[in-house]
Design an enzyme around this catalytic site. Structure first.
Site, PDB file in Angstrom:
ATOM      1  N   ASP A   1       6.243  -1.262  -2.724  1.00  0.00           N
ATOM      2  CA  ASP A   1       5.475  -0.304  -1.947  1.00  0.00           C
ATOM      3  C   ASP A   1       4.864  -1.093  -0.788  1.00  0.00           C
ATOM      4  OD1 ASP A   1       3.074   2.323  -2.869  1.00  0.00           O
ATOM      5  OD2 ASP A   1       4.132   1.885  -1.009  1.00  0.00           O
TER       6      ASP A   1
ATOM      7  N   ASP B   1       8.385   6.127  -9.856  1.00  0.00           N
ATOM      8  CA  ASP B   1       7.597   4.998 -10.376  1.00  0.00           C
ATOM      9  C   ASP B   1       6.256   5.547 -10.822  1.00  0.00           C
ATOM     10  OD1 ASP B   1       6.279   4.996  -7.476  1.00  0.00           O
ATOM     11  OD2 ASP B   1       5.030   3.730  -8.786  1.00  0.00           O
TER      12      ASP B   1
HETATM   13  O1  LIG Z   1       2.209   8.498  -0.009  1.00  0.00           O
HETATM   14  C1  LIG Z   1       2.370   7.388  -0.585  1.00  0.00           C
HETATM   15  N1  LIG Z   1       2.788   6.315   0.149  1.00  0.00           N
HETATM   16  C2  LIG Z   1       2.921   5.119  -0.417  1.00  0.00           C
HETATM   17  N2  LIG Z   1       2.685   4.883  -1.750  1.00  0.00           N
HETATM   18  C3  LIG Z   1       2.244   5.914  -2.540  1.00  0.00           C
HETATM   19  C4  LIG Z   1       1.941   5.677  -3.897  1.00  0.00           C
HETATM   20  C5  LIG Z   1       1.475   6.730  -4.659  1.00  0.00           C
HETATM   21  N3  LIG Z   1       1.038   6.798  -5.960  1.00  0.00           N
HETATM   22  C6  LIG Z   1       0.651   8.091  -6.128  1.00  0.00           C
HETATM   23  N4  LIG Z   1       0.095   8.577  -7.255  1.00  0.00           N
HETATM   24  C7  LIG Z   1      -0.248   7.698  -8.349  1.00  0.00           C
HETATM   25  C8  LIG Z   1      -0.727   8.591  -9.449  1.00  0.00           C
HETATM   26  N5  LIG Z   1      -1.024   7.766 -10.613  1.00  0.00           N
HETATM   27  C9  LIG Z   1      -0.769   8.565 -11.826  1.00  0.00           C
HETATM   28  C10 LIG Z   1      -1.084   7.779 -13.070  1.00  0.00           C
HETATM   29  C11 LIG Z   1      -2.509   7.260 -13.047  1.00  0.00           C
HETATM   30  C12 LIG Z   1      -2.781   6.481 -11.770  1.00  0.00           C
HETATM   31  C13 LIG Z   1      -2.425   7.282 -10.529  1.00  0.00           C
HETATM   32  N6  LIG Z   1       0.829   8.857  -5.059  1.00  0.00           N
HETATM   33  C14 LIG Z   1       1.332   8.029  -4.109  1.00  0.00           C
HETATM   34  C15 LIG Z   1       1.651   8.274  -2.775  1.00  0.00           C
HETATM   35  C16 LIG Z   1       2.095   7.203  -1.993  1.00  0.00           C
END
Ligand SMILES: O=c1nc[nH]c2cc3[nH]c(NCCN4CCCCC4)nc3cc12
Length: 379
Positions: free
Chosen positions: A99, A273
């Site tokens: 990422d 992921d």
């Molecule tokens: O829009 C994004 N651009 C770059 N990386 C990202 C990573 C992301 N990770 C998430 N959500 C993570 C949700 N997660 C679920 C389990 C508990 C911790 C948080 N949305 C995202 C959007 C993005």
């Protein structure tokens, strides 16, 4: 591993079967082949927490995720390059997707700001100041040795006003172009764009179309799993999907629960992921074909059954729930190890089951059978 003589030299995505909007196939890369739909275990700080890399490989993961934000702060990109890169460092010889850091900056660091040039922030580790431009993010991912590099983007937490979502989506498009130029031509590697636009359909379509015009090797859907209901997430996938090329992989970032994965695969997503299986495992929660089981709960104290006697994973098959309950209550390290192992194995079994079901044209049945198994969860 493929014979080095006929290892692919480029990045090629092949769809071998479809079932409705769902696809199954593979991404061939020099470091290995990624079977899709694919779930990528999260290896934030150059480790899939509580797992040996050999275990991660053996349970069926073809690719793992690394985080630019964490690795740029520690051990640092130039040091990682001097040490031979992330693959050698963590002993993972398959593909690694990284990422780009923007999301972690916004969720982890203090005193951060975003402008046209990039993000400025202070390290959550030691408070030192850092700047990261789109160009520097791609440079860092290159120094790490990443095989699939994500553009730097701005992800807006939901709910948010249209003006804020629009501004971030347009900035992310400009940054996608800058990342494409910075990435250049790197055979065997890929740079993915990230579709933004929050929960606003017309902004999502504009972002998807503009990124498609850049003719990238793959497309992530970002800006989701940031607090919105599952129905909104699924609606945005349905909005974006028709505007992404069918011949390129689609990657839904940060998702999700087993149900999220199945619902999203049905809507045309190829890669995922999420920290859910590893983080939940460290907190005593097991994902199984019987549904979620919280091993902290006293009802497991004398239950001699394993989590799943039919599982191929020793953590699910060979240890009693009573023992797992004891380890979790005692906060023993082995409890975290076994439940992480179980959860990642369950996620990979779910992905393998979906790949086979799509190939057989029976994904809807597979989803129904899987949810049935969860519903029939033992008392
Ligand atoms: O829009 C994004 N651009 C770059 N990386 C990202 C990573 C992301 N990770 C998430 N959500 C993570 C949700 N997660 C679920 C389990 C508990 C911790 C948080 N949305 C995202 C959007 C993005």
């Amino acid at each position: 591993m493929t014979d080095p003589l006929d290892a692919p030299t480029d990045f090629t995505f092949t769809v071998s079967a479809t079932d409705g909007q769902a696809r199954t196939g593979h991404i061939a890369m020099p470091r290995g082949t990624i079977r899709t739909p694919a779930f990528m275990p999260v290896g934030t700080a150059a480790t899939v927490k509580a797992m040996y890399p050999e275990q991660v490989r053996d349970l069926g993961a073809d690719v793992v995720l690394g985080n630019t934000y964490h690795l740029m702060l520690r051990p640092g990109p130039e040091r990682m390059a001097r040490l031979g890169g992330l693959h050698r460092f963590m002993r993972w010889d398959g593909p690694i997707l990284t990422d780009s850091g923007g999301f972690q900056v916004m969720s982890l660091s203090a005193l951060r700001k975003i402008d046209e040039e990039g993000v400025t922030f202070r390290s959550h580790i030691d408070g030192t100041a850092h700047r990261m431009s789109p160009e520097r993010s791609i440079e860092i991912q290159g120094l790490l040795g990443s095989d699939i590099q994500m553009q730097l983007d701005e992800c807006v937490r939901l709910p948010a006003e249209r003006a804020e979502i629009e501004k971030a989506m347009r900035l992310s498009l400009r940054w996608a172009e800058r990342c494409r130029v910075a990435f250049g031509e790197q055979p065997g590697k890929a740079m993915f764009g990230i579709v933004q636009g929050g929960d606003i359909p017309d902004l999502r379509v504009e972002s998807a179309r503009a990124l498609t015009d850049l003719d990238l090797k793959g497309y992530a859907i970002g800006g989701l799993a940031v607090g919105e209901p599952q129905a909104v997430m699924l609606a945005m996938i349905e909005t974006v999907e028709p505007h992404l090329p069918a011949t390129k992989p689609r990657y839904l970032m940060g998702v999700g629960t087993p149900d999220d994965l199945m619902q999203s695969v049905m809507r045309g997503i190829d890669m995922f992921d999420c920290v859910m299986p590893t983080r939940a495992g460290r907190h005593g929660l097991a994902y199984t074909r019987h549904g979620r089981i919280n091993l902290r709960n006293a009802r497991h104290a004398e239950d001699t059954r394993p989590l799943d006697e039919a599982s191929a994973c020793p953590a699910a098959r060979d240890y009693s729930r009573a023992y797992l309950h004891h380890l979790v209550r005692s906060e023993e390290i082995l409890g975290m190890m076994l439940l992480t192992w179980n959860n990642l194995a369950y996620y990979q079994q779910l992905m393998a089951g979906m790949r086979a079901a799509i190939a057989a044209g029976r994904l809807a049945d597979f989803v129904a059978e899987t949810k049935d198994g969860w519903a029939r969860a033992e008392a």
